[in-house]
Scaffold this motif. Structure first.
Motif, PDB file in Angstrom:
ATOM      1  N   ARG A 133     -39.466 -67.528 114.550  1.00 24.34           N
ATOM      2  CA  ARG A 133     -39.476 -68.133 113.214  1.00 24.34           C
ATOM      3  C   ARG A 133     -39.795 -67.090 112.151  1.00 24.34           C
ATOM      4  N   ARG A 134     -39.188 -67.286 110.983  1.00 24.09           N
ATOM      5  CA  ARG A 134     -39.421 -66.334 109.893  1.00 24.09           C
ATOM      6  C   ARG A 134     -40.889 -66.347 109.485  1.00 24.09           C
ATOM      7  N   GLN A 135     -41.585 -67.452 109.668  1.00 21.73           N
ATOM      8  CA  GLN A 135     -42.996 -67.466 109.295  1.00 21.73           C
ATOM      9  C   GLN A 135     -43.826 -66.582 110.230  1.00 21.73           C
TER      10      GLN A 135
ATOM     11  N   GLY B 181     -28.806 -55.032 104.065  1.00 21.12           N
ATOM     12  CA  GLY B 181     -29.006 -56.450 104.366  1.00 21.12           C
ATOM     13  C   GLY B 181     -28.092 -57.328 103.542  1.00 21.12           C
ATOM     14  N   ASP B 182     -28.603 -58.520 103.181  1.00 16.23           N
ATOM     15  CA  ASP B 182     -27.800 -59.482 102.426  1.00 16.23           C
ATOM     16  C   ASP B 182     -27.369 -58.969 101.063  1.00 16.23           C
ATOM     17  N   ALA B 183     -28.111 -58.035 100.501  1.00 19.46           N
ATOM     18  CA  ALA B 183     -27.726 -57.506  99.189  1.00 19.46           C
ATOM     19  C   ALA B 183     -26.332 -56.883  99.271  1.00 19.46           C
TER      20      ALA B 183
ATOM     21  N   GLY C 177     -46.016 -58.653  94.464  1.00 23.54           N
ATOM     22  CA  GLY C 177     -46.060 -59.190  93.102  1.00 23.54           C
ATOM     23  C   GLY C 177     -45.373 -58.286  92.101  1.00 23.54           C
ATOM     24  N   HIS C 178     -44.454 -57.455  92.552  1.00 29.67           N
ATOM     25  CA  HIS C 178     -43.711 -56.535  91.680  1.00 29.67           C
ATOM     26  C   HIS C 178     -42.242 -56.952  91.660  1.00 29.67           C
ATOM     27  N   SER C 179     -41.806 -57.405  90.503  1.00 30.88           N
ATOM     28  CA  SER C 179     -40.443 -57.910  90.388  1.00 30.88           C
ATOM     29  C   SER C 179     -39.584 -56.914  89.612  1.00 30.88           C
ATOM     30  N   VAL C 180     -38.507 -56.484  90.242  1.00 28.96           N
ATOM     31  CA  VAL C 180     -37.631 -55.487  89.595  1.00 28.96           C
ATOM     32  C   VAL C 180     -36.640 -56.189  88.679  1.00 28.96           C
TER      33      VAL C 180
ATOM     34  N   GLU D 275     -42.026 -55.900  96.170  1.00 34.31           N
ATOM     35  CA  GLU D 275     -41.718 -57.278  96.553  1.00 34.31           C
ATOM     36  C   GLU D 275     -42.211 -58.222  95.456  1.00 34.31           C
ATOM     37  N   LYS D 276     -41.309 -59.119  95.035  1.00 34.22           N
ATOM     38  CA  LYS D 276     -41.692 -60.006  93.921  1.00 34.22           C
ATOM     39  C   LYS D 276     -42.736 -61.051  94.341  1.00 34.22           C
ATOM     40  N   HIS D 277     -42.721 -61.474  95.612  1.00 33.24           N
ATOM     41  CA  HIS D 277     -43.749 -62.421  96.047  1.00 33.24           C
ATOM     42  C   HIS D 277     -45.093 -61.708  96.161  1.00 33.24           C
TER      43      HIS D 277
ATOM     44  N   HIS E 246     -33.032 -68.071 111.887  1.00 32.17           N
ATOM     45  CA  HIS E 246     -33.743 -66.956 112.538  1.00 32.17           C
ATOM     46  C   HIS E 246     -33.451 -66.720 114.013  1.00 32.17           C
ATOM     47  N   THR E 247     -32.191 -66.659 114.365  1.00 32.40           N
ATOM     48  CA  THR E 247     -31.867 -66.114 115.683  1.00 32.40           C
ATOM     49  C   THR E 247     -31.459 -64.653 115.468  1.00 32.40           C
ATOM     50  N   LEU E 248     -32.007 -63.766 116.269  1.00 28.42           N
ATOM     51  CA  LEU E 248     -31.684 -62.327 116.140  1.00 28.42           C
ATOM     52  C   LEU E 248     -30.707 -61.962 117.251  1.00 28.42           C
TER      53      LEU E 248
ATOM     54  N   GLY F 110     -27.045 -62.426 109.977  1.00 26.66           N
ATOM     55  CA  GLY F 110     -27.575 -61.746 108.778  1.00 26.66           C
ATOM     56  C   GLY F 110     -28.860 -60.988 109.041  1.00 26.66           C
ATOM     57  N   CYS F 111     -29.767 -61.562 109.835  1.00 29.76           N
ATOM     58  CA  CYS F 111     -31.042 -60.857 110.101  1.00 29.76           C
ATOM     59  C   CYS F 111     -30.765 -59.577 110.884  1.00 29.76           C
ATOM     60  N   GLY F 112     -29.918 -59.711 111.906  1.00 29.40           N
ATOM     61  CA  GLY F 112     -29.589 -58.533 112.720  1.00 29.40           C
ATOM     62  C   GLY F 112     -28.953 -57.453 111.869  1.00 29.40           C
ATOM     63  N   TRP F 113     -28.029 -57.834 111.016  1.00 20.90           N
ATOM     64  CA  TRP F 113     -27.354 -56.839 110.177  1.00 20.90           C
ATOM     65  C   TRP F 113     -28.297 -56.266 109.127  1.00 20.90           C
TER      66      TRP F 113
ATOM     67  N   ILE G 104     -37.637 -48.999  97.256  1.00 20.31           N
ATOM     68  CA  ILE G 104     -36.924 -50.084  97.940  1.00 20.31           C
ATOM     69  C   ILE G 104     -37.325 -51.398  97.275  1.00 20.31           C
ATOM     70  N   VAL G 105     -36.322 -52.176  96.906  1.00 20.37           N
ATOM     71  CA  VAL G 105     -36.583 -53.450  96.227  1.00 20.37           C
ATOM     72  C   VAL G 105     -36.386 -54.584  97.233  1.00 20.37           C
ATOM     73  N   GLY G 106     -37.502 -55.278  97.559  1.00 22.10           N
ATOM     74  CA  GLY G 106     -37.429 -56.388  98.521  1.00 22.10           C
ATOM     75  C   GLY G 106     -38.124 -56.012  99.811  1.00 22.10           C
ATOM     76  N   ALA G 107     -39.220 -56.727 100.145  1.00 20.21           N
ATOM     77  CA  ALA G 107     -39.969 -56.423 101.373  1.00 20.21           C
ATOM     78  C   ALA G 107     -39.791 -57.556 102.376  1.00 20.21           C
ATOM     79  N   SER G 108     -38.516 -57.763 102.754  1.00 24.91           N
ATOM     80  CA  SER G 108     -38.222 -58.709 103.827  1.00 24.91           C
ATOM     81  C   SER G 108     -37.647 -57.871 104.973  1.00 24.91           C
ATOM     82  N   ILE G 109     -36.654 -58.374 105.705  1.00 20.24           N
ATOM     83  CA  ILE G 109     -36.223 -57.653 106.916  1.00 20.24           C
ATOM     84  C   ILE G 109     -35.643 -56.275 106.569  1.00 20.24           C
ATOM     85  N   ALA G 110     -34.607 -56.257 105.717  1.00 16.35           N
ATOM     86  CA  ALA G 110     -33.914 -54.990 105.462  1.00 16.35           C
ATOM     87  C   ALA G 110     -34.846 -53.987 104.777  1.00 16.35           C
TER      88      ALA G 110
HETATM   89  C1  LIG Z   1     -29.089 -71.592 106.113  1.00 23.64           C
HETATM   90  C2  LIG Z   1     -29.187 -70.173 106.616  1.00 23.64           C
HETATM   91  C3  LIG Z   1     -29.401 -69.942 107.967  1.00 23.64           C
HETATM   92  C4  LIG Z   1     -29.451 -68.623 108.439  1.00 23.64           C
HETATM   93  N1  LIG Z   1     -29.669 -68.419 109.769  1.00 23.64           N
HETATM   94  C5  LIG Z   1     -29.626 -67.163 110.269  1.00 23.64           C
HETATM   95  C6  LIG Z   1     -29.793 -66.926 111.655  1.00 23.64           C
HETATM   96  O1  LIG Z   1     -29.971 -67.833 112.469  1.00 23.64           O
HETATM   97  N2  LIG Z   1     -29.742 -65.644 112.091  1.00 23.64           N
HETATM   98  C7  LIG Z   1     -29.512 -64.597 111.245  1.00 23.64           C
HETATM   99  O2  LIG Z   1     -29.436 -63.447 111.706  1.00 23.64           O
HETATM  100  N3  LIG Z   1     -29.375 -64.793 109.927  1.00 23.64           N
HETATM  101  C8  LIG Z   1     -29.435 -66.039 109.418  1.00 23.64           C
HETATM  102  N4  LIG Z   1     -29.316 -66.242 108.072  1.00 23.64           N
HETATM  103  C9  LIG Z   1     -29.176 -65.075 107.184  1.00 23.64           C
HETATM  104  C10 LIG Z   1     -30.527 -64.369 106.995  1.00 23.64           C
HETATM  105  O3  LIG Z   1     -31.466 -65.300 106.484  1.00 23.64           O
HETATM  106  C11 LIG Z   1     -30.361 -63.202 106.037  1.00 23.64           C
HETATM  107  O4  LIG Z   1     -29.220 -62.482 106.421  1.00 23.64           O
HETATM  108  C12 LIG Z   1     -31.573 -62.256 106.058  1.00 23.64           C
HETATM  109  O5  LIG Z   1     -32.739 -62.886 105.602  1.00 23.64           O
HETATM  110  C13 LIG Z   1     -31.288 -61.043 105.180  1.00 23.64           C
HETATM  111  O6  LIG Z   1     -32.451 -60.261 105.087  1.00 23.64           O
HETATM  112  P1  LIG Z   1     -32.695 -59.330 103.833  1.00 23.64           P
HETATM  113  O7  LIG Z   1     -33.934 -58.567 104.108  1.00 23.64           O
HETATM  114  O8  LIG Z   1     -31.455 -58.599 103.509  1.00 23.64           O
HETATM  115  O9  LIG Z   1     -32.894 -60.333 102.600  1.00 23.64           O
HETATM  116  P2  LIG Z   1     -33.972 -61.504 102.368  1.00 23.64           P
HETATM  117  O10 LIG Z   1     -34.565 -61.910 103.652  1.00 23.64           O
HETATM  118  O11 LIG Z   1     -33.297 -62.521 101.544  1.00 23.64           O
HETATM  119  O12 LIG Z   1     -35.107 -60.800 101.518  1.00 23.64           O
HETATM  120  C14 LIG Z   1     -34.948 -60.360 100.192  1.00 23.64           C
HETATM  121  C15 LIG Z   1     -36.330 -59.982  99.675  1.00 23.64           C
HETATM  122  O13 LIG Z   1     -36.208 -59.413  98.378  1.00 23.64           O
HETATM  123  C16 LIG Z   1     -37.195 -59.985  97.512  1.00 23.64           C
HETATM  124  N5  LIG Z   1     -36.670 -59.878  96.156  1.00 23.64           N
HETATM  125  C17 LIG Z   1     -35.587 -60.511  95.643  1.00 23.64           C
HETATM  126  N6  LIG Z   1     -35.393 -60.145  94.350  1.00 23.64           N
HETATM  127  C18 LIG Z   1     -36.374 -59.253  94.059  1.00 23.64           C
HETATM  128  C19 LIG Z   1     -36.709 -58.506  92.876  1.00 23.64           C
HETATM  129  N7  LIG Z   1     -35.964 -58.593  91.754  1.00 23.64           N
HETATM  130  N8  LIG Z   1     -37.786 -57.707  92.908  1.00 23.64           N
HETATM  131  C20 LIG Z   1     -38.540 -57.581  94.036  1.00 23.64           C
HETATM  132  N9  LIG Z   1     -38.273 -58.267  95.165  1.00 23.64           N
HETATM  133  C21 LIG Z   1     -37.195 -59.078  95.186  1.00 23.64           C
HETATM  134  C22 LIG Z   1     -37.318 -61.418  98.019  1.00 23.64           C
HETATM  135  O14 LIG Z   1     -38.511 -62.032  97.592  1.00 23.64           O
HETATM  136  C23 LIG Z   1     -37.263 -61.195  99.524  1.00 23.64           C
HETATM  137  O15 LIG Z   1     -38.511 -60.899 100.072  1.00 23.64           O
HETATM  138  C24 LIG Z   1     -29.293 -67.532 107.554  1.00 23.64           C
HETATM  139  C25 LIG Z   1     -29.099 -67.767 106.198  1.00 23.64           C
HETATM  140  C26 LIG Z   1     -29.055 -69.075 105.731  1.00 23.64           C
HETATM  141  C27 LIG Z   1     -28.845 -69.274 104.263  1.00 23.64           C
END
Ligand SMILES: Cc1cc2nc3c(=O)[nH]c(=O)nc-3n(C[C@H](O)[C@H](O)[C@H](O)COP(=O)(O)OP(=O)(O)OC[C@H]3O[C@@H](n4cnc5c(N)ncnc54)[C@H](O)[C@@H]3O)c2cc1C
Length: 415
Positions: free
Chosen positions: A104-106, A287-289, A127-130, A34-36, A48-50, A300-303, A9-15
């Protein structure tokens, strides 16, 4: 662990974290890249409203008690419209309205990442970037990754891109993508001291919008999405002044002048809608990808949580049981399309910046006047029902009836 996994899995955020936990709970061996390099990294550009639609996944992950312990706020969103406030209330004698969470996302991101890291079967590599995909016989079989300047390869039976809106995996995969312009700006700031803001509030100024979401640690996020054509040059010339003037002018505005702003004004002028086909041979996007839609709707966070769950439901047993993942990927693509396509099309259309159409006016005006219509709107905005159900002939008829019998507050009494 070796460099051959069931799932990479590439990316260690929500999805990514959600998918990793769910796959590992089925017995799969998961590499989560995760690249960070910091465990506490979080996404700054997010309000960050879910939504209530993702609460079942949040519960399944075991995340709900952790978030509530960390101060996440339950919410049912109230909406300002020109017909009045829509304030959905519980129906007497029925289950309470499904709620969402503001956190909050933090707070959220590090909690979820730690939960993933502590799940047996998940190998979190910070610290692993794909930067490349491996392919064999027309199917994706792994990734190329750089860590501390060293290149390596990881192989797996399934590659998952959970790397967000700017997805490298999505780009490298060559999966078809649909882009459309978003004609709104998006800016927000965090405040302390907006204690009167107990509900999440959204202003539909038609066509501009604004929000105030109370979060953990006494912080309220105040945001606005004005249309670019009218506001872009003023926001470019004076961001702080334009943002604060916009917020102060809202009906029943958050009293930001009595509060302390505890963040910069954060935002962006350009956020196109991006929809990718969410799967290919041996590869899936979550997720956003897969779908990065207009943030105005806070979905977006919920999805991200939900699409991780759909993927694991569809391919998890095959991945963990060494079966063929390809048929499950088709099922995942179909689930993703069925659940999100109609919502996204409407959001995409609205992000062009247009006034409400006749159906939206009918349904929203009724929701401001009638408790049942308000609950129906809540179900839609919470993404618990789709566009078809929201605007079904029966709903439109009920809304027309509400409006036909509605009498303005100051109208003379009927004789
Ligand atoms: C202004 C704004 C406001 C928003 N407000 C809301 C809100 O209120 N509620 C809501 O539900 N959604 C909101 N969203 C959308 C929400 O932020 C995203 O939908 C959500 O973060 C998607 O999660 P994710 O895990 O798919 O991707 P992300 O959270 O973007 O995570 C992607 C992860 O992949 C890592 N990554 C990227 N490239 C690589 C690589 N090559 N190698 C390794 N790791 C990599 C990144 O470092 C990161 O950790 C908002 C978006 C924006 C822009």
């Amino acid at each position: 662990m070796s460099d051959d996994y069931d799932v990479v899995i590439v990316g260690a955020s929500i999805a990514g974290c959600a998918a990793a936990i769910l796959f590992a709970n089925l017995g799969a061996r998961v590499a989560l890249l995760e690249k960070h390099s910091g465990m506490d990294a979080y996404k700054v550009l997010c309000t960050h409203t879910l939504q209530p639609s993702c609460m079942p996944v949040v519960k399944t992950l075991g995340l709900l008690p952790l978030l509530e312990e960390a101060g996440a706020r339950r919410h049912v969103t109230h909406l300002w419209t020109r017909w009045g406030w829509i304030e959905p209330q519980d129906e007497p004698g029925r289950e309470p309205l499904p709620h969402g969470l503001n956190v909050r996302r933090q707070t959220l991101d590090p909690l979820l990442r730690r939960l993933a890291a502590g799940t047996p079967g998940v190998d979190l590599r910070l610290g692993h970037s794909v930067n490349g995909l491996l392919e064999e016989d027309g199917r994706f079989t792994g990734v190329r990754v750089t860590a501390k300047g060293t290149q390596s390869r990881l192989t797996a039976r399934l590659v998952v891109g959970a790397d967000g809106r700017g997805t490298t995996v999505g780009d490298l995969s060559g999966l078809p993508v649909r882009l459309s312009a978003n004609n709104r700006l998006g800016f927000f700031a965090q405040y302390r001291g907006l204690a009167e803001d107990t509900a999440s509030r959204v202003w539909f100024l038609d066509p501009d919008t604004a929000f105030a979401f109370p979060n953990d640690d006494g912080v309220t996020v105040v945001a606005c999405s004005p249309n670019k054509e009218q506001h872009a040059s003023a926001f470019r010339a004076d961001l702080e002044g334009s943002f604060e003037r916009f917020v102060r002018a809202l009906p029943d505005a958050p009293r930001i002048d009595r509060a302390e702003r505890v963040s910069k004004i954060i935002g962006t002028r350009d956020l196109p809608n991006v929809y990718r086909r969410p799967y290919g041979p041996g590869l899936a996007l979550v997720g956003d990808a897969a779908l990065a839609t207009d943030p105005l709707w806070g979905v977006g966070c919920g999805w991200a949580f939900q699409s991780a769950q759909w993927l694991v439901d569809a391919v998890g047993p095959a991945v963990a049981g060494q079966g063929d993942v390809l048929p499950g990927l088709d099922a995942y693509g179909e689930k993703h399309r069925a659940a999100l396509d109609s919502h996204h099309k409407l959001m995409e259309d609205y992000s062009a910046v247009r006034p409400f159409n006749v159906f939206e006016r009918l349904l929203l005006s009724a929701a401001a006047r009638d408790a049942g219509a308000a609950r129906h709107y809540h179900a839609f905005a919470s993404r618990l029902i789709d566009v078809k159900e929201f605007a079904s002939p029966g709903s439109l008829l009920r809304a027309a009836r509400v409006n036909a019998f509605h009498r303005p507050r100051n109208a003379p009494p009927k004789i």
